[in-house]
Scaffold this active site. Structure first.
Site, PDB file in Angstrom:
ATOM      1  N   LYS A 217       0.956  -1.175  -0.037  1.00  0.00           N
ATOM      2  CA  LYS A 217      -0.146  -0.004  -0.072  1.00  0.00           C
ATOM      3  C   LYS A 217       1.094   1.364   0.043  1.00  0.00           C
ATOM      4  CE  LYS A 217      -4.026  -1.938   2.383  1.00  0.00           C
ATOM      5  NZ  LYS A 217      -4.905  -1.801   3.369  1.00  0.00           N
ATOM      6  N   GLY A 374       9.812  -6.521   7.479  1.00  0.00           N
ATOM      7  CA  GLY A 374       9.556  -8.212   7.482  1.00  0.00           C
ATOM      8  C   GLY A 374      10.046  -8.959   6.306  1.00  0.00           C
ATOM      9  N   GLY A 397       8.560  -0.976  11.851  1.00  0.00           N
ATOM     10  CA  GLY A 397       7.708  -0.009  12.049  1.00  0.00           C
ATOM     11  C   GLY A 397       8.306   1.137  12.375  1.00  0.00           C
TER      12      GLY A 397
END
Length: 417
Positions: A217, A374, A397
């Protein structure tokens, strides 16, 4: 205070680690990378003659006790890795007895911090956007401070070595630091390396500097992309997010993943890249599947001419050749996110090739490469290339927020006087 300059002799150190490790159905650790990553910091405390208190979260129990997420399951793994028998405190919020009795050279682990709602500091079982929530949030902030104060009371020194949670303002990652003076709070070795690697990329990058941003995204990485436009020479955008850019230009993308509402932003990014002289490189052709499954029929189409019944799933050889040249010519490389559906073997090729290019640029051409997120990390590990890149970040993150230019609460709390 730098951990290397500190002597823990005769002191108790409470260390925030990231032991959120994967477990199988029997509670056995399936990947101990995070445990091994914390060892230099933990061993430094013990070898100096200090007493070690470890605290971590596991999973998302959201303030409830869930036995399947108990850190008691990993005590044996940590004991073996440390070479010291690790004691266990079943109640992290009331561990005065265990911490008081802890002697120099001994180690203790507290139960999962997220069994306590105070750790995250968010109300539970109250609907957001209601007056009740606002009231509960105020109450929870008070409780979070008290919880952090309790954790701080167990030790003389605080060390944060959990980069994966550095972007969270939790009791154990940020609030607790307020109860230690500047000479008794510090980053652990792992955190120091993470912060230095990101600084190296954002502040001291050698050029040409290439960022490879993939994933599904645009919305999740728009801030990162915008911040990088002022720093990079090349911006490679791959994976699912690329189709939003193609559709925004009038291309046909079939059933491919995209975000219509982000198309204006995609065009703004392309315009800004052109204005700043950044080479923004999108896929030119894509390996498509008829269905979202590993064994579906596969075919390559130009990226802007994908038939309605087909879905873009991986980068094509032509796209990879373009990207290979850019990557091998680079002196600084930042990679976050896959360029295809990496979890499906038949569509993992592109991401694997990117991993090889980044490793080759590092090993043969002396580039500095930072890999995080990841699937990017999984790719370099899968192909045995983790030691062939300059740095593999443990916190996806946190790394993204740092690259976006945000101040990480876990780092800011240590630096605060």
């Amino acid at each position: 205070m730098k951990i290397n300059d500190f002597n823990f002799a005769g002191l108790k150190a409470i260390v925030r680690v990231d032991f959120n490790v994967p477990l199988d159905e029997n509670g056995n650790v399936t990947d101990d990378t995070r445990i091994r990553g914390a060892l230099p910091t933990l061993k430094k405390v013990l070898s100096d003659g200090g007493a070690l208190i470890m605290m971590s979260h596991m999973g998302k129990p959201k303030g409830k006790v869930k036995p399947e997420l108990s850190l008691s399951q990993i005590v044996k793994n940590v004991s073996e890795a440390l070479g010291v028998e690790v004691k266990f405190a079943k109640d992290a919020g009331n561990a005065e007895v265990e911490t008081t009795n802890l002697k120099a050279g001994e180690a203790l682990m507290l139960e999962n911090l997220r069994f306590y709602a105070e750790e995250e500091g968010k109300p539970i079982n109250v609907e957001k956007g209601t007056p009740e929530y606002d009231e509960a949030a105020k109450e929870m902030k008070i409780r979070q401070v008290e919880f952090a104060k309790k954790l701080a009371s167990y030790a003389d020194v605080y060390v944060n070595d959990a980069f994966g949670t550095a972007h969270r303002k939790h009791a154990s990652t940020a609030v607790i630091a307020d109860y230690f003076d500047a000479g008794h709070k510090m980053l652990g070795f792992l955190m120091e390396k993470e912060v230095n690697a990101i600084d190296n990329v954002l502040k001291n990058a050698q050029h040409p500097f290439t960022a490879i941003i993939g994933g599904s995204k645009v919305s999740s990485k728009l801030g990162v992309i915008k911040n990088l436009l002022d720093k990079v020479d090349n911006l490679i955008i791959g994976g699912g997010m690329g189709y939003t850019f193609i559709k925004a230009q009038g291309g046909k993308i079939g059933k491919s993943l995209h975000e219509d509402e982000l198309m204006p932003e995609a065009l703004n990014v392309m315009s800004a890249a052109k204005e700043k002289g950044v080479n923004l490189s999108l896929s030119v052709a894509t390996l498509c599947g008829k269905e979202f499954s590993n064994d579906t029929e596969r075919k390559v189409f130009p990226i802007n001419q994908i038939p309605d019944e087909w879905e873009g799933m991986d980068a094509s050889e032509e796209s990879l050749e373009n990207w290979k040249k850019i990557i091998l010519d680079s002196k600084t490389i930042l990679w976050n996110g896959p360029v295809g559906v990496f979890e499906l073997e038949n569509f993992a090729h592109g991401t694997g090739e990117i991993a090889k290019y980044v490793a080759e640029a590092t090993q043969k051409n002396g580039a500095f490469s930072l890999v995080g997120g990841g699937d990017s990390v999984a790719a370099v590990n899968k192909f045995g290339l983790a030691d062939k890149v300059s740095y593999v970040s443990t916190g996806g993150g946190a790394m993204l927020e740092a690259i976006e230019g945000k101040v990480l609460p876990g780092v800011a709390a240590i630096n605060k006087e």
